[in-house]
Scaffold this active site. Sequence first.
Site, PDB file in Angstrom:
ATOM      1  N   PHE A 182      22.280  15.759 -18.480  1.00 49.79           N
ATOM      2  CA  PHE A 182      21.627  16.024 -19.804  1.00 49.79           C
ATOM      3  C   PHE A 182      22.570  16.740 -20.706  1.00 49.79           C
ATOM      4  O   PHE A 182      23.227  17.631 -20.173  1.00 49.79           O
ATOM      5  CB  PHE A 182      20.453  17.081 -19.404  1.00 49.79           C
ATOM      6  N   ASP A 194      30.425  20.781 -19.389  1.00 48.28           N
ATOM      7  CA  ASP A 194      29.064  21.295 -19.774  1.00 48.28           C
ATOM      8  C   ASP A 194      28.451  22.472 -19.130  1.00 48.28           C
ATOM      9  O   ASP A 194      27.723  22.019 -18.227  1.00 48.28           O
ATOM     10  CB  ASP A 194      28.009  19.910 -20.295  1.00 48.28           C
ATOM     11  N   LYS A 252      22.344  28.328 -24.110  1.00 42.01           N
ATOM     12  CA  LYS A 252      21.315  28.979 -23.404  1.00 42.01           C
ATOM     13  C   LYS A 252      21.754  30.683 -23.328  1.00 42.01           C
ATOM     14  O   LYS A 252      21.701  31.420 -24.156  1.00 42.01           O
ATOM     15  CB  LYS A 252      21.059  28.252 -22.036  1.00 42.01           C
TER      16      LYS A 252
HETATM   17  C1  LIG Z   1      20.113  22.658 -22.355  1.00 45.48           C
HETATM   18  C2  LIG Z   1      21.238  21.896 -22.315  1.00 45.48           C
HETATM   19  C3  LIG Z   1      21.833  21.408 -23.444  1.00 45.48           C
HETATM   20  C4  LIG Z   1      21.398  21.374 -24.744  1.00 45.48           C
HETATM   21  O1  LIG Z   1      21.176  22.486 -25.326  1.00 45.48           O
HETATM   22  P1  LIG Z   1      20.186  22.766 -26.583  1.00 45.48           P
HETATM   23  O2  LIG Z   1      20.522  24.336 -26.892  1.00 45.48           O
HETATM   24  O3  LIG Z   1      18.953  22.484 -26.211  1.00 45.48           O
HETATM   25  O4  LIG Z   1      20.935  21.787 -27.759  1.00 45.48           O
HETATM   26  C5  LIG Z   1      22.943  20.579 -23.291  1.00 45.48           C
HETATM   27  N1  LIG Z   1      23.519  20.352 -21.815  1.00 45.48           N
HETATM   28  C6  LIG Z   1      22.845  21.047 -20.858  1.00 45.48           C
HETATM   29  C7  LIG Z   1      23.717  21.038 -19.400  1.00 45.48           C
HETATM   30  C8  LIG Z   1      21.664  21.715 -21.011  1.00 45.48           C
HETATM   31  O5  LIG Z   1      21.204  22.286 -19.857  1.00 45.48           O
END
Ligand SMILES: *Cc1c(COP(=O)(O)O)cnc(C)c1O
Length: 304
Positions: free
Chosen positions: A42, A127, A156
């Site tokens: 994700f 990420d 986050k």
């Molecule tokens: C939540 C998340 C995103 C996206 O972040 P947003 O602030 O919702 O755009 C990308 N990568 C990971 C691993 C995430 O958990």
Amino acid sequence: MIKLFFASSGSEANESAVKLARKHGALHLGGAYEIITLTNSFHGRTLAMMSATGKAQWDTLYEPKVPGFIHVPINDFDACFAAISHNTCAIMLELVQGEGGVNAVDPAYLQAIRKACDVYGIMLIVDEIQTGLGRTGKLFAFEHYDVQPDVLTLGKGIGGGYPLSAMLTKSKFDLFEQGDQGGTYAGAPLGMAIGLAVVKEIVRLGLAEQAAIVGSYAISKLQELARVYPLSNIRGKGLLLAFDVPESSAQSLVAQSMEEGLLINAPKPSTIRLMPPLIATKSDVDEMIRLLQQALARIGLAAS
Ligand SMILES: *Cc1c(COP(=O)(O)O)cnc(C)c1O
């Protein structure tokens, strides 16, 4: 030295990483633009990040997809190696897939990827939007592995609830020139003040260390619960935890837990993810287990 680009959402931080990787490809790899990512990953909800994300439900949503992303299964180095070509400019992954159901990469797998990136001059993007800033029991999840990313993204937790994200790069990949990347809220004073305060508090309170201790306690309590209820595959690092339940009962467990006053979620039909706040204590875990047990009993998940 580390250079940072600040943005408002995790997706934007990842977009910046992808732009940087494509610039690296254009400058140093003969125009290579492809990025290898993982199935079940994700990376966000912008059009390009939906293409980077390896979520089967999104395969046909908002077509056409942004080209240039290849998906390979997690912890299968041969598949990753086979996907590397003269078009590859980066490999991008989560070290613990969050939305994908809390699946960690193996140390040997990550080390092999690091080596391949070094040999072929490919950028390694990690990420850590979900795993960063203490969540996994270390300030960054890559500290669990003997591997350093070239580019790291955070989101986050970095804003403690305020929309803030960051892309960090080592000076080797510090390739953006004036005007290459930007945004109205990039580095805006309020976000910077909040981010600084949040990071200082996480370090001052030792929340990463606390997440490690409270997380192992939670795992031991979940294992006790698994002697009576059908929980399996209890996994995770720090306070990013998950377990499986039988026969797609995760959604009803989420709903019943909500009734009991416990907020959990089901990233997959048979998987429950637990992400307590980093300030959670062992007694909060005891309360969580008590509510979870009540919910399990009420939905009639039979003893195993
Ligand atoms: C939540 C998340 C995103 C996206 O972040 P947003 O602030 O919702 O755009 C990308 N990568 C990971 C691993 C995430 O958990």
